[in-house]
Design a protein around this motif. Structure first.
Motif, PDB file in Angstrom:
ATOM      1  N   LEU A  36       0.879  -1.156   0.000  1.00 43.12           N
ATOM      2  CA  LEU A  36       0.000   0.000   0.000  1.00 43.12           C
ATOM      3  C   LEU A  36       0.921   1.212   0.000  1.00 43.12           C
ATOM      4  O   LEU A  36       1.800   1.328   0.854  1.00 43.12           O
ATOM      5  CB  LEU A  36      -0.896   0.009   1.244  1.00 43.12           C
ATOM      6  N   PHE A  38       1.172   5.436  -0.044  1.00 41.97           N
ATOM      7  CA  PHE A  38       0.350   6.614   0.217  1.00 41.97           C
ATOM      8  C   PHE A  38       1.148   7.884  -0.028  1.00 41.97           C
ATOM      9  O   PHE A  38       2.377   7.892   0.011  1.00 41.97           O
ATOM     10  CB  PHE A  38      -0.214   6.590   1.639  1.00 41.97           C
ATOM     11  N   LYS A  39       0.401   8.955  -0.303  1.00 44.23           N
ATOM     12  CA  LYS A  39       1.035  10.270  -0.396  1.00 44.23           C
ATOM     13  C   LYS A  39       0.117  11.295   0.253  1.00 44.23           C
ATOM     14  O   LYS A  39      -1.110  11.171   0.215  1.00 44.23           O
ATOM     15  CB  LYS A  39       1.387  10.649  -1.830  1.00 44.23           C
ATOM     16  N   TRP A  49       5.722  10.692   0.672  1.00 44.43           N
ATOM     17  CA  TRP A  49       5.282   9.362   0.257  1.00 44.43           C
ATOM     18  C   TRP A  49       5.632   8.348   1.335  1.00 44.43           C
ATOM     19  O   TRP A  49       6.625   8.494   2.042  1.00 44.43           O
ATOM     20  CB  TRP A  49       5.990   8.960  -1.037  1.00 44.43           C
ATOM     21  N   VAL A 137     -13.133   1.441  -3.459  1.00 45.21           N
ATOM     22  CA  VAL A 137     -11.888   1.413  -4.213  1.00 45.21           C
ATOM     23  C   VAL A 137     -12.190   0.804  -5.574  1.00 45.21           C
ATOM     24  O   VAL A 137     -12.760  -0.286  -5.643  1.00 45.21           O
ATOM     25  CB  VAL A 137     -10.827   0.543  -3.497  1.00 45.21           C
ATOM     26  N   ASP A 156      -5.093  -3.738  -8.738  1.00 42.65           N
ATOM     27  CA  ASP A 156      -4.417  -2.463  -8.625  1.00 42.65           C
ATOM     28  C   ASP A 156      -5.455  -1.348  -8.610  1.00 42.65           C
ATOM     29  O   ASP A 156      -6.404  -1.383  -9.402  1.00 42.65           O
ATOM     30  CB  ASP A 156      -3.470  -2.289  -9.814  1.00 42.65           C
ATOM     31  N   GLY A 157      -5.298  -0.372  -7.730  1.00 39.41           N
ATOM     32  CA  GLY A 157      -6.234   0.744  -7.698  1.00 39.41           C
ATOM     33  C   GLY A 157      -5.794   1.834  -6.744  1.00 39.41           C
ATOM     34  O   GLY A 157      -4.856   1.669  -5.966  1.00 39.41           O
ATOM     35  N   THR A 158      -6.490   2.973  -6.823  1.00 39.44           N
ATOM     36  CA  THR A 158      -6.174   4.136  -6.004  1.00 39.44           C
ATOM     37  C   THR A 158      -7.459   4.710  -5.434  1.00 39.44           C
ATOM     38  O   THR A 158      -8.484   4.736  -6.120  1.00 39.44           O
ATOM     39  CB  THR A 158      -5.455   5.205  -6.855  1.00 39.44           C
ATOM     40  N   THR A 160      -8.862   7.791  -2.158  1.00 37.00           N
ATOM     41  CA  THR A 160      -8.473   8.873  -1.267  1.00 37.00           C
ATOM     42  C   THR A 160      -9.351   8.859  -0.022  1.00 37.00           C
ATOM     43  O   THR A 160     -10.564   8.641  -0.116  1.00 37.00           O
ATOM     44  CB  THR A 160      -8.598  10.234  -1.980  1.00 37.00           C
ATOM     45  N   GLU A 180      -3.920  10.057  -0.434  1.00 33.60           N
ATOM     46  CA  GLU A 180      -4.138   9.182  -1.589  1.00 33.60           C
ATOM     47  C   GLU A 180      -3.440   7.858  -1.319  1.00 33.60           C
ATOM     48  O   GLU A 180      -2.263   7.831  -0.947  1.00 33.60           O
ATOM     49  CB  GLU A 180      -3.570   9.825  -2.845  1.00 33.60           C
ATOM     50  N   HIS A 182      -2.575   4.039  -2.836  1.00 34.20           N
ATOM     51  CA  HIS A 182      -2.490   3.160  -4.009  1.00 34.20           C
ATOM     52  C   HIS A 182      -2.379   1.724  -3.491  1.00 34.20           C
ATOM     53  O   HIS A 182      -1.512   1.420  -2.680  1.00 34.20           O
ATOM     54  CB  HIS A 182      -1.282   3.513  -4.862  1.00 34.20           C
ATOM     55  N   ALA A 184      -1.716  -2.188  -4.325  1.00 35.93           N
ATOM     56  CA  ALA A 184      -1.115  -3.124  -5.273  1.00 35.93           C
ATOM     57  C   ALA A 184      -1.100  -4.496  -4.607  1.00 35.93           C
ATOM     58  O   ALA A 184      -0.308  -4.738  -3.697  1.00 35.93           O
ATOM     59  CB  ALA A 184       0.297  -2.678  -5.637  1.00 35.93           C
TER      60      ALA A 184
END
Length: 190
Positions: A36, A38-39, A49, A137, A156-158, A160, A180, A182, A184
């Motif tokens: 996982l 994040f930012k 990040w 998601v 895979d996805g993103t 918030t 955010e 992400h 994987a």
């Protein structure tokens, strides 16, 4: 005894196979090939990040009807890394995640809906710091391959979230509210 033709046997076998309900395949999250990321905004001037590596979990997936599937993921805060040990320690403190009291983040799906070519809206409960909120998601189901006798597939996805919704309220003027994330995931067929 009656003579039964090969065609009758084949037809009966096909009819039996069609009559059997499809079953979801069971998969386990491969922690070595999943993460996982994040930012978050820092002072409105840049992004910081971070990673939660080695998540664990399980996926039940029915290729004939993905809406019958489920996804569960757990990430340990001990596996959090922003590539700065001092910052990582602060993030695990009561100012942020309070990892002693709440050592994991969890997601458990409640529904899966088709959202396009190999894309699915996965809705479920995300729990951070003891607070559970619904999130959706959009995951893309990636390819499938076999490695050393193990069948693997990926998602895979993103998405918030607002960190304030989860009680992560430290430094509201210096650190952005939106995070955010992400996802994987590589999963191994059981």
């Amino acid at each position: 005894m009656r003579n039964i033709s090969i065609a009758t046997i084949v037809f009966a076998a096909i009819a039996l196979a069609v009559a059997q309900p499809a079953r979801a395949d069971s998969w386990s999250v491969d922690p070595v090939h999943s993460s996982l990321v994040f930012k978050i905004s820092h002072l409105g001037s840049s992004f910081t990040w971070g990673f939660l590596h080695s998540p664990e979990g399980k996926v039940n997936w029915d290729s004939a009807d993905p809406t019958k599937g489920s996804i569960e993921v757990t990430a340990k805060l001990a596996n959090l890394s922003t590539f700065n040990a001092k910052r990582d320690q602060h993030l695990r403190s009561p100012d942020f995640f309070d990892a002693k009291q709440f050592p994991t983040l969890t997601f458990k799906s409640s529904s899966i809906k088709a959202a396009g070519d190999d894309k699915f809206d996965v809705t479920g409960d995300l729990t951070i710091r003891g607070t559970t909120k619904p999130v959706t998601v959009t995951l893309k189901k990636l390819g499938t391959a076999t490695m050393q006798g193990t069948t693997k597939t990926g998602f895979d996805g993103t998405f918030t979230i607002n960190r304030l919704d989860y009680g992560l309220a430290f430094m509201p003027q210096g650190i952005g509210a939106d995070v955010e994330i992400h996802v994987a995931l590589e999963v191994d067929k059981k």
